[in-house]
Each structure stands twice: as C-alpha cells, then as structure tokens.
Design a protein around this motif. Structure first.
Motif, PDB file in Angstrom:
ATOM      1  N   GLY A 210       0.939  -1.131   0.038  1.00  0.00           N
ATOM      2  CA  GLY A 210       0.246  -0.262   0.103  1.00  0.00           C
ATOM      3  C   GLY A 210       1.145   1.619   0.179  1.00  0.00           C
TER       4      GLY A 210
ATOM      5  N   ALA B 291      -0.729   3.329   6.127  1.00  0.00           N
ATOM      6  CA  ALA B 291      -1.042   2.237   5.937  1.00  0.00           C
ATOM      7  C   ALA B 291      -1.242   1.269   7.221  1.00  0.00           C
ATOM      8  CB  ALA B 291       0.087   2.468   5.087  1.00  0.00           C
TER       9      ALA B 291
ATOM     10  N   PRO C  18      -9.048  14.523  -0.720  1.00  0.00           N
ATOM     11  CA  PRO C  18     -10.366  13.339  -1.473  1.00  0.00           C
ATOM     12  C   PRO C  18     -12.057  14.142  -1.212  1.00  0.00           C
ATOM     13  CG  PRO C  18      -8.950  12.777  -0.843  1.00  0.00           C
ATOM     14  CD  PRO C  18      -8.585  13.736  -0.804  1.00  0.00           C
TER      15      PRO C  18
ATOM     16  N   ARG D 192     -15.305  14.383   0.795  1.00  0.00           N
ATOM     17  CA  ARG D 192     -15.245  13.627   2.192  1.00  0.00           C
ATOM     18  C   ARG D 192     -18.122  14.038   1.843  1.00  0.00           C
ATOM     19  NH1 ARG D 192     -11.284  12.887   3.062  1.00  0.00           N
ATOM     20  NH2 ARG D 192     -10.175  12.477   5.395  1.00  0.00           N
TER      21      ARG D 192
HETATM   22  C1  LIG Z   1      -6.472   2.680   8.697  1.00  0.00           C
HETATM   23  C2  LIG Z   1      -6.334   3.316   7.565  1.00  0.00           C
HETATM   24  C3  LIG Z   1      -5.603   2.825   6.031  1.00  0.00           C
HETATM   25  C4  LIG Z   1      -4.846   3.125   5.317  1.00  0.00           C
HETATM   26  N1  LIG Z   1      -4.136   2.369   4.252  1.00  0.00           N
HETATM   27  C5  LIG Z   1      -3.462   3.260   2.618  1.00  0.00           C
HETATM   28  C6  LIG Z   1      -2.596   2.500   2.102  1.00  0.00           C
HETATM   29  O1  LIG Z   1      -2.512   1.574   2.409  1.00  0.00           O
HETATM   30  N2  LIG Z   1      -1.487   3.334   1.103  1.00  0.00           N
HETATM   31  C7  LIG Z   1      -2.568   4.389   1.181  1.00  0.00           C
HETATM   32  O2  LIG Z   1      -2.021   4.772   0.406  1.00  0.00           O
HETATM   33  N3  LIG Z   1      -3.081   5.351   1.566  1.00  0.00           N
HETATM   34  C8  LIG Z   1      -3.867   4.620   2.912  1.00  0.00           C
HETATM   35  N4  LIG Z   1      -4.647   5.723   3.465  1.00  0.00           N
HETATM   36  C9  LIG Z   1      -4.948   7.079   3.346  1.00  0.00           C
HETATM   37  C10 LIG Z   1      -6.014   7.274   2.730  1.00  0.00           C
HETATM   38  O3  LIG Z   1      -6.157   6.427   1.581  1.00  0.00           O
HETATM   39  C11 LIG Z   1      -5.904   8.799   2.800  1.00  0.00           C
HETATM   40  O4  LIG Z   1      -7.015   8.918   4.591  1.00  0.00           O
HETATM   41  C12 LIG Z   1      -8.109   8.880   2.360  1.00  0.00           C
HETATM   42  O5  LIG Z   1      -8.007   8.568   0.555  1.00  0.00           O
HETATM   43  C13 LIG Z   1      -8.319   9.965   2.265  1.00  0.00           C
HETATM   44  O6  LIG Z   1      -7.190  11.093   2.370  1.00  0.00           O
HETATM   45  P1  LIG Z   1      -6.782  11.949   2.813  1.00  0.00           P
HETATM   46  O7  LIG Z   1      -5.993  11.506   4.354  1.00  0.00           O
HETATM   47  O8  LIG Z   1      -5.883  12.932   2.231  1.00  0.00           O
HETATM   48  O9  LIG Z   1      -7.558  13.088   3.534  1.00  0.00           O
HETATM   49  C14 LIG Z   1      -5.079   5.171   4.563  1.00  0.00           C
HETATM   50  C15 LIG Z   1      -5.923   5.131   5.293  1.00  0.00           C
HETATM   51  C16 LIG Z   1      -6.189   5.124   6.577  1.00  0.00           C
HETATM   52  C17 LIG Z   1      -7.087   5.789   8.265  1.00  0.00           C
END
Ligand SMILES: Cc1cc2nc3c(=O)[nH]c(=O)nc-3n(C[C@H](O)[C@H](O)[C@H](O)COP(=O)(O)O)c2cc1C
Length: 173
Positions: free
Chosen positions: A65, A117, A153, A155
């Motif tokens: 990820g 991640a 992104p 909401r």
């Molecule tokens: C529990 C969790 C796991 C996530 N895992 C990944 C990941 O594996 N790779 C990644 O690029 N983003 C990951 N994200 C980020 C989300 O994609 C991101 O928070 C979401 O698209 C909203 O975007 P923002 O954080 O810019 O507001 C993760 C977020 C959370 C909360």
C-alpha cells in the motif's frame, strides 16, 4: 495552528523529497503520540522509527500500500499480552490509530507529510524490525517533506453519516 485547520488541511502525502527529517522533529512526533489517549491509560503502544535507507527499502518492499520510499517510517506496534482477548485487540488497534492521528496532525503543523497504511505483511515487518513475539505491528505511518500537494478527497455530507438521538433520525445543525 488552529486544531480544525490542521484536521481539515492534513492530506495523505505519498511523494516525498529527499530532505531528511530532523531528529528533534521525529522526537516531537513521538511526543505527540505519547500524549494520545489510550484505553485504561494502558499505553501499550510502541513506536519503531525507521530512517536508515536499507531498513526503509525493506519495509516498503513488504508494504504494497506504500507507493514510494518515504524519508522515515514510524511503525506503531502494540505490546500484546499472551492471553489478550478480542476486546483487548480492538483496544490496542484503537489506541494505535489515535496515536497515529496525533503524529499526523503534529507532522502537518511542522510541514511534514504523512500517510498511514495498514496493507503490509505483518510477519515480514516483525522480522525486519526484530519485534519480540508479543509485539504486533498495528499501523505504519510514512513520513517526509511533501513533494506533492494533493487536493482533498471528497467527504460525504454530515447528513449522510450523522444522526440525532436515533440511527436514521436527521441531524439538524
Ligand atoms: C486505516 C487506514 C489505512 C490506509 N491505508 C493506506 C494505504 O495502504 N496506502 C495509502 O496510500 N493510503 C492509505 N490510507 C490513506 C487513505 O487513502 C486516505 O486517508 C483517504 O484517501 C483520505 O485522504 P486524506 O488522508 O488526504 O484526507 C489509509 C488510511 C487509513 C485511515
């Protein structure tokens, strides 16, 4: 920085410059994590900071990820008792998640980009970091100075997720 400004302005950053993160800034992020709330104030979280190139490459290799090698990782782990039940597991995940948000908001204030991640090979990460048997990697936070400025992104609207008194009853501002 205003807390709401940080909450809304923070973005997941996935491209970083080569500029290393200063040690005192990493320490400040750990301090932010240390002051997070934890269930029963158990504070069973453990934080492994990874900055060496070889370790960063290895962690990234086992985390599909994560798309680019960041400047640093903070691997948030939980020290889990051998007889931890499902409730305890949930508690540790909640604690580590809250600590990760503290890290990400504090980082944002310092101009450091982060992304959390969950998609990584737990056993590989445990081996790379030499985690003891009773320590589990719960979340990985990537860090670095941003090399991108992504749009937020979207909401969902509050009306789609917030209710008043009963599930399904419209939340009225
Ligand atoms: C529990 C969790 C796991 C996530 N895992 C990944 C990941 O594996 N790779 C990644 O690029 N983003 C990951 N994200 C980020 C989300 O994609 C991101 O928070 C979401 O698209 C909203 O975007 P923002 O954080 O810019 O507001 C993760 C977020 C959370 C909360």
């Amino acid at each position: 920085m205003d807390v709401m400004e940080a909450i809304k302005g923070r973005r997941s950053i996935r491209q970083f410059t080569d500029e290393p993160i200063e040690k005192d800034k990493l320490e400040r992020l750990l301090e932010a994590a240390r002051w997070a709330p934890s269930g029963g104030n158990l504070q069973k979280w453990r934080f492994v900071v990874v900055t060496s190139a070889s370790q960063r490459e290895l962690v990234k290799k086992f985390a599909p990820g994560i798309f680019a090698v960041p400047t640093a990782f903070i691997v948030i782990c939980a020290e889990v008792e051998a007889d931890a039940n499902e409730w305890k597991q949930r508690l540790y995940l909640a604690d580590c998640s809250i600590a990760s948000q503290n890290i990400m908001l504090a980082a944002y204030e310092m101009g450091i980009g982060t992304c959390v991640a969950l998609s990584y090979a737990k056993s590989a990460i445990s081996e790379i970091l030499e985690l003891p048997e009773n320590v589990e990697p719960m979340l990985v936070v990537t860090l670095g100075y941003p090399a991108e400025d992504p749009q937020p992104p979207p909401r969902f609207e509050l009306s789609e997720m917030a209710f008043e008194e009963l599930y399904g009853e419209e939340w009225k501002p």
